[in-house]
Design an enzyme around this catalytic site. Structure first.
Site, PDB file in Angstrom:
ATOM      1  N   GLU A  77      22.196 -34.561 -52.160  1.00  0.00           N
ATOM      2  CA  GLU A  77      23.595 -35.108 -52.482  1.00  0.00           C
ATOM      3  C   GLU A  77      23.538 -36.715 -52.237  1.00  0.00           C
ATOM      4  O   GLU A  77      23.933 -37.432 -52.865  1.00  0.00           O
ATOM      5  CB  GLU A  77      24.580 -34.288 -51.687  1.00  0.00           C
ATOM      6  CG  GLU A  77      26.073 -34.936 -51.697  1.00  0.00           C
ATOM      7  CD  GLU A  77      26.818 -33.865 -50.894  1.00  0.00           C
ATOM      8  OE1 GLU A  77      26.597 -33.190 -50.007  1.00  0.00           O
ATOM      9  OE2 GLU A  77      28.090 -34.263 -51.135  1.00  0.00           O
ATOM     10  N   ASP A 133      33.006 -27.525 -55.265  1.00  0.00           N
ATOM     11  CA  ASP A 133      32.633 -27.867 -54.130  1.00  0.00           C
ATOM     12  C   ASP A 133      33.896 -27.675 -53.113  1.00  0.00           C
ATOM     13  O   ASP A 133      33.936 -26.785 -52.410  1.00  0.00           O
ATOM     14  CB  ASP A 133      32.088 -29.488 -54.069  1.00  0.00           C
ATOM     15  CG  ASP A 133      31.264 -29.719 -52.807  1.00  0.00           C
ATOM     16  OD1 ASP A 133      30.909 -28.843 -52.181  1.00  0.00           O
ATOM     17  OD2 ASP A 133      30.828 -30.746 -52.709  1.00  0.00           O
ATOM     18  N   ASP A 134      34.698 -28.801 -52.854  1.00  0.00           N
ATOM     19  CA  ASP A 134      35.990 -28.691 -52.001  1.00  0.00           C
ATOM     20  C   ASP A 134      37.139 -28.936 -52.719  1.00  0.00           C
ATOM     21  O   ASP A 134      37.553 -30.113 -52.673  1.00  0.00           O
ATOM     22  CB  ASP A 134      35.684 -29.362 -50.729  1.00  0.00           C
ATOM     23  CG  ASP A 134      34.436 -29.084 -50.117  1.00  0.00           C
ATOM     24  OD1 ASP A 134      34.450 -27.943 -49.366  1.00  0.00           O
ATOM     25  OD2 ASP A 134      33.306 -29.845 -50.383  1.00  0.00           O
TER      26      ASP A 134
HETATM   27  N1  ADE Z   1      30.563 -29.037 -46.574  1.00  0.00           N
HETATM   28  C1  ADE Z   1      31.575 -29.076 -47.567  1.00  0.00           C
HETATM   29  N2  ADE Z   1      31.615 -29.735 -48.596  1.00  0.00           N
HETATM   30  C2  ADE Z   1      30.152 -30.453 -48.707  1.00  0.00           C
HETATM   31  C3  ADE Z   1      29.403 -31.284 -49.206  1.00  0.00           C
HETATM   32  N3  ADE Z   1      29.748 -31.571 -50.408  1.00  0.00           N
HETATM   33  N4  ADE Z   1      28.240 -31.682 -48.717  1.00  0.00           N
HETATM   34  C4  ADE Z   1      27.753 -31.181 -47.581  1.00  0.00           C
HETATM   35  N5  ADE Z   1      28.335 -30.330 -46.755  1.00  0.00           N
HETATM   36  C5  ADE Z   1      29.640 -29.966 -47.001  1.00  0.00           C
HETATM   37 ZN    ZN Z   2      28.884 -28.306 -50.921  1.00  0.00          ZN
END
Ligand code: ADE
Ligand code: ZN
Length: 331
Positions: free
Chosen positions: A197, A275-276
């Site tokens: 990432e 993701d979030d």
């Molecule tokens: N925890 C929550 N979202 C994340 C992300 N994109 N990368 C790493 N840890 C995470």
């Molecule tokens: Zn993640």
């Protein structure tokens, strides 16, 4: 295109349940639990969601989780996300949770997983959304803490499909968790990890070869290593890519620079995920829409992305076939 995306049956494979905590629910839970927040209102909390990198997001994300105290809180959080799944036509979802975030605040493992699991059961029954659950270890914490967490999860093993690895990537390579993941494999858990990432392509190699992961979460930095891309293609190793997350955390300067469609056209099994979503400005539909708007994704590319998610998910082959046919019938 917008209505095509909205109606498309989808599968989500990279979703942190703590990352679905919307500011409205944060305030409601804070009030219910008698917690005072360092923000005046929902708008000022949302206005703080302006990130410069992964760590600046994680600081807020771990702080936000403080309002989650009771089993009911974890149920409500998970239920709200499942309602969004129905809205976005997500048929199946594989959800991460971060037990250490809660254990370290004195919340029991049973409280966390009890609430999440009950909501997932209800989601299957009343919303028709199937799910898997993946327990993540926080990579900024120690190997010892990860082992303790694995131990605490064992009474609930039947509710957990796999283990993953998340949090601050750079400086916390896969090797740090080699022994924990070996133990998890031995216990029968499936294995994934965040890699590539913000971290280098070498972390993706190490997630595959040291941790034995079957998918890579994010993985977009693979493009720095053509040999790695060739391996991902040859072995059909899925990447769970999160376009809006990558934009918000400045992995790419603009959505037009995102490499997901290049990887797709090279034959990598890339998938679209949120993701979030409470922090990054969109759930599944918005993530697909961003690819249409900024990368001119075609319907054919969107169809391939959706089918890749079915291929990469952990459902039995018979259930995958049902999902595949729904997508093909729709398209
Ligand atoms: N925890 C929550 N979202 C994340 C992300 N994109 N990368 C790493 N840890 C995470
Ligand atoms: Zn993640």
């Amino acid at each position: 295109m917008e209505s095509f995306i909205a109606g498309l049956p989808k599968v989500e494979l990279h979703l942190h349940i703590e990352g679905t905590l919307e500011p409205e629910l944060t305030f409601a839970l804070a009030e219910r639990n008698g917690i005072s927040l360092p923000y005046a209102d929902v708008e000022s909390l949302r206005a703080a969601y302006n990130f410069s990198d992964l760590q600046s997001f994680l600081d807020l994300y771990y702080q936000g989780a403080d309002v989650l105290q009771t089993e009911q809180d974890f149920y409500d959080l998970t239920w709200a996300y499942l309602m969004r799944c129905r809205q976005d036509r997500v048929m199946h979802t594989e959800i991460f949770f971060d037990p250490q975030t809660h254990l370290d605040r004195g919340i029991d493992f049973a409280t966390v997983i009890g609430g999440i699991h009950s909501a997932l059961v209800a989601g299957r029954k009343t919303l028709g959304v199937s799910s898997c659950l993946i327990m993540c270890f926080l990579r900024h914490l120690s190997e010892e803490s990860a082992f303790e967490t694995l131990e605490k999860s064992l009474p609930f093993k039947a509710w957990i499909d796999g283990v993953g690895l998340d949090s601050s990537e750079v400086g916390n390579p896969p090797q740090k968790f080699a022994r924990v993941f070996a133990k998890a494999c031995e216990l029968g858990f499936r294995v994934v990890a965040h890699a590539g990432e913000e971290g280098p392509a070498s972390y993706i190699w190490d997630a595959l070869d040291v941790l034995n992961t079957e998918r890579i979460d994010h993985g977009v930095r693979c493009v720095d290593d053509p040999l790695l891309v060739a391996r991902l293609v040859a072995e059909r190793i899925p990447l769970t890519v999160c376009p809006l997350s990558n934009l918000k955390l400045r992995v790419f300067d603009s959505m037009a620079d995102h490499n997901i469609l290049d990887l797709l056209d090279k034959g990598v099994c890339v998938t679209v995920n949120s993701d979030d979503p409470a922090y990054f400005g969109g759930y599944m539909n918005e993530n697909y829409q961003a690819l249409a708007d900024s990368l001119m994704a075609s319907k054919e590319q969107i169809r391939r992305l959706a089918l890749n998610s079915v291929e990469a998910c952990w459902l039995p082959e018979k259930e995958k076939e049902v999902l595949r046919n729904r997508i093909l019938a729709y398209v």
